[in-house]
Scaffold this active site. Structure first.
Site, short mmCIF file in Angstrom:
data_model
loop_
_atom_site.label_atom_id
_atom_site.label_comp_id
_atom_site.label_asym_id
_atom_site.label_seq_id
_atom_site.Cartn_x
_atom_site.Cartn_y
_atom_site.Cartn_z
N THR A 1 0.69 -1.05 -0.03
CA THR A 1 -0.28 0.38 0.12
C THR A 1 1.48 1.20 -0.13
O THR A 1 1.62 1.19 0.36
CB THR A 1 -0.98 0.11 0.93
OG1 THR A 1 -2.23 -1.02 0.75
CG2 THR A 1 -1.78 1.12 1.23
N GLU A 2 0.32 2.55 -1.08
CA GLU A 2 1.12 3.69 -0.66
C GLU A 2 2.36 3.10 -1.43
O GLU A 2 3.16 3.96 -1.09
CB GLU A 2 1.02 4.55 0.48
CG GLU A 2 -0.31 4.68 0.60
CD GLU A 2 -1.46 5.20 0.04
OE1 GLU A 2 -0.62 5.72 -1.31
OE2 GLU A 2 -2.03 4.90 0.43
N LEU A 3 3.05 2.13 -2.40
CA LEU A 3 4.22 1.99 -2.30
C LEU A 3 5.51 2.27 -1.79
O LEU A 3 6.29 2.04 -1.67
CB LEU A 3 5.10 2.99 -3.87
CG LEU A 3 5.39 2.41 -4.90
CD1 LEU A 3 5.07 0.62 -5.27
CD2 LEU A 3 6.30 3.10 -5.46
N SER B 1 -6.06 2.99 4.23
CA SER B 1 -4.43 4.02 4.55
C SER B 1 -5.72 5.78 4.49
O SER B 1 -5.16 6.72 4.31
CB SER B 1 -4.02 4.25 3.59
OG SER B 1 -3.97 3.92 1.65
#
Length: 397
Positions: free
Chosen positions: A149-151, A349
């Protein structure tokens, strides 16, 4: 031969409605806003589907048939697939057509698009497993490369991916980490034996995702011919272009020429015999490791800091994280599927991103993506919903 590796992220959260303190104990539906604003999840999904997902996917299907050498990859959050299945099933059918070409790779991630890796490794594992099974059932494929998630990435995520049997993991190609090195090579995560690390070329990715329609940009207008030339001139083995799928039609509207750009790009790249398209798995199989990359601290795609401060940089965000994850043991013991599902949806997130209080350019980006009037409104709605979840948990004993 140099490769171009396209990866698109498809994600939409279950946004929490303006949940008031008076709703606590009286309303267990946190995500069912039915108004005309940007908290109505059905409305947002259907709007993005019409503006972005449907026209872009139809174009990609056409391009894959027109250009047999073309390859792309996707990461779908589970919560996005859920909402698309319910509110815009045509999109799911189009995604299946893409995958059926055999030239589209689907990546692994957390089902709920959460940052659980940094808060609860066991919950992280459960969400990854659920996502993997959903992808297998829906598309008939098994993710071989992982994208958190979110790199977000740290050395221990590379070690985890290695032990879990993934061929590779994606991360941001952030200059302070790479130093003199280029993101345009295959690297080895520190502590890993077999897994590989693919790094986003954020400059070239952001030229499309963020700067494409900016008339203040010295390179405007960005044509497919110009961009293909930049890719050809870039050093290294592979240029990883990672971006949100909403880039096409939602963040960059149709009248900017973004669809024409995407349509012409394969044609322009084909003029360079030294370039081709590859999926992440194909890249990993095609190139030798250049070096080992050490990321002892979390690196993400977001903001000028490229850390977790976009989600956990202020007391509101940190208190929300602490409050949601301290419920884990009680939620699991309750053995209540609705409680479990709501708890997991509240881990997404985006909820914490909406609470960010950064200013300047970073703050403008957060405000653009937030459906709330302020970070404080986001925090109030979230914590009120969490208070109700705790009350339901107590009643379930």
């Amino acid at each position: 031969m140099k490769s171009v590796c396209f990866y698109f992220q498809v994600h939409q959260p279950y946004r929490v409605k303006k949940y008031r303190v008076f709703d606590i104990g009286n309303d267990a539906e946190y995500f069912n806003d039915r108004g005309e604003g940007n908290l109505n999840n059905r409305r947002i999904i259907q709007k993005v589907a019409q503006k972005s997902y449907i026209p872009t996917t139809k174009l990609l299907i056409e391009l894959l048939h027109r250009h047999p050498e073309m390859r792309v990859s996707f990461s779908f959050s589970g919560v996005a697939l859920e909402q698309l299945s319910q509110y815009a099933p045509e999109v799911i059918d189009l995604f299946k057509q893409l995958v059926d070409t055999g030239r589209v790779e689907i990546l692994g991630e957390t089902y709920y698009h959460s940052l659980a890796f940094f808060h609860s490794p066991s919950e992280f594992e459960r969400q990854v497993a659920k996502h993997r099974e959903t992808v297998r059932k829906m598309f008939g494929v098994w993710p071989r490369v992982f994208r958190n998630t979110e790199l977000s990435y740290r050395n221990d995520l590379g070690e985890w991916a290695d032990k879990a049997g993934y061929a590779g993991v994606l991360a941001e190609g952030w200059d302070p980490i790479l130093g003199w090195r280029s993101p345009n090579y295959v690297y080895r995560p520190k502590g890993a034996q077999n897994a590989r690390l693919l790094l986003k070329n954020y400059r070239l990715s952001d030229d499309v995702a963020f700067r494409f329609s900016s008339r203040d940009w010295s390179e405007w207008p960005l044509t497919a011919e110009k961009f293909a030339a930049w890719l050809g001139e870039a050093e290294g083995d592979v240029v990883n272009l990672f971006m949100d799928y909403e880039t096409f039609g939602e963040h960059q509207w149709e009248d900017t020429g973004i669809f024409n750009f995407l349509e012409k790009l394969p044609e322009e790249l084909a003029k360079n015999p030294g370039m081709n398209f590859r999926t992440p798995s194909e890249v990993i199989a095609s190139y030798d490791v250049r070096d080992e990359v050490d990321m002892p601290n979390v690196v993400t795609w977001a903001d000028t800091d490229r850390d977790l401060s976009a989600w956990a940089g202020n007391p509101m965000q940190r208190s929300a994280f602490e409050a949601i994850y301290e419920l884990e043991d009680k939620i699991l013991l309750a053995n209540d599927l609705k409680l479990l599902e709501d708890w997991r949806r509240l881990q997404t997130s985006d909820h914490f991103y909406y609470m960010c209080t950064k200013w300047s350019n970073d703050g403008d980006v957060h405000a653009y993506f937030s459906p709330y009037e302020s970070p404080y409104d986001a925090h109030i709605a979230y914590m009120n919903a969490l208070s109700d979840l705790k009350l339901r948990l107590e009643r379930a004993k």
